[in-house]
Scaffold this motif. Structure first.
Motif, mmCIF file in Angstrom:
data_model
loop_
_atom_site.group_PDB
_atom_site.id
_atom_site.type_symbol
_atom_site.label_atom_id
_atom_site.label_comp_id
_atom_site.label_asym_id
_atom_site.label_seq_id
_atom_site.Cartn_x
_atom_site.Cartn_y
_atom_site.Cartn_z
ATOM 1 N N ASP A 144 0.766 -1.383 -0.152
ATOM 2 C CA ASP A 144 0.102 -0.086 -0.116
ATOM 3 C C ASP A 144 0.901 1.400 -0.064
ATOM 4 O OD1 ASP A 144 -2.255 -1.451 0.153
ATOM 5 O OD2 ASP A 144 -2.451 -1.467 2.153
ATOM 6 N N ALA A 191 -6.402 5.320 7.105
ATOM 7 C CA ALA A 191 -7.595 4.420 6.765
ATOM 8 C C ALA A 191 -7.006 3.183 6.005
ATOM 9 C CB ALA A 191 -8.884 5.167 6.036
ATOM 10 N N GLY A 194 -5.551 0.812 7.933
ATOM 11 C CA GLY A 194 -6.379 0.222 8.994
ATOM 12 C C GLY A 194 -6.500 1.151 10.330
ATOM 13 N N GLY A 195 -6.231 2.389 10.107
ATOM 14 C CA GLY A 195 -6.548 3.306 10.933
ATOM 15 C C GLY A 195 -5.600 3.342 12.126
ATOM 16 N N ARG A 202 -1.773 7.296 15.515
ATOM 17 C CA ARG A 202 -3.105 7.644 14.691
ATOM 18 C C ARG A 202 -3.087 8.653 14.121
ATOM 19 N NH1 ARG A 202 -7.006 3.635 15.178
ATOM 20 N NH2 ARG A 202 -6.643 1.920 16.743
#
Length: 211
Positions: A144, A191, A194-195, A202
């Motif tokens: 990603d 996001a 996965g947050g 975060r």
């Protein structure tokens, strides 16, 4: 510049000056004639050092990508996660304002199948490595990371291109809009991961997002 002092590197330096003088359209206005005039030589003299205008544009792009990579590395050293992304974004925007023509040159994508573009491709890889390091705090899967870099690059380039081109006509604060844009990108990257980032990092929106 004396004719005797003309080298491939010196021609590139003169070309960078031409690009800088041209402002936003500096790269488009780069010609062998403009470089020869600035160097005080005839155009045929340049062919001893560069093969063509495309060759010269490639040299300029290579130098500019390397320069921007140094700017990004300095901006993100010791930072990670959302802080690194905001710092990187601010650095790219500031660079584009200082050197709009050079910024345009950083958008020249190398042809990975061409030996002539090998050095430009290597410099581009270094840029990607710096951005990938800045993204590590998000805990992104390797697959990603390229997507996240493309998200960030697209948002940055769109905003910067509109800003430099006078595309924002409303009087509202552009710095605030830019900050909110990067907040949105940070949230999107979080996001995608996965947050949560590595070590519990975060993406926390700035207070402006809550207004």
């Amino acid at each position: 510049m004396p004719r005797a002092g003309l080298t491939r590197s010196a021609v590139t330096t003169v070309a960078l000056d031409v690009v800088d003088d041209g402002g936003v359209t500096g790269l488009d206005r780069l010609t062998l004639a403009a470089v020869a005039s600035r160097a005080g030589v005839a155009v045929p003299s340049l062919y001893k050092h560069v093969a063509s205008l495309d060759d010269l544009r490639r040299l300029v792009a290579t130098d500019c990508v390397a320069e921007l990579t140094r700017v990004l590395a300095q901006a993100t050293i010791g930072r990670s996660g959302p802080d690194a992304i905001h710092s990187a974004a601010d650095a790219v925007r500031a660079y584009a304002h200082r050197h709009p023509g050079r910024y345009a040159a950083t958008q020249v994508a190398p042809d990975l199948a061409s030996d002539a573009d090998a050095e430009l491709a290597a410099r581009a890889e270094e840029t990607i490595a710096v951005l990938a390091a800045a993204l590590r705090g998000f805990g992104l899967p390797d697959d990603d990371t390229v997507d996240a870099i493309r998200m960030l690059r697209s948002a940055l380039h769109g905003f910067i291109t509109l800003e430099l081109g006078g595309g924002f006509g409303l009087p509202d604060d552009l710095d605030r809009s830019f900050r909110l844009l990067i907040d949105g990108i940070v949230a999107g990257i979080a996001a995608l991961a996965g947050g949560a980032g590595n070590g519990g990092v975060r993406a926390v929106p700035s207070p402006d997002l809550l207004r």
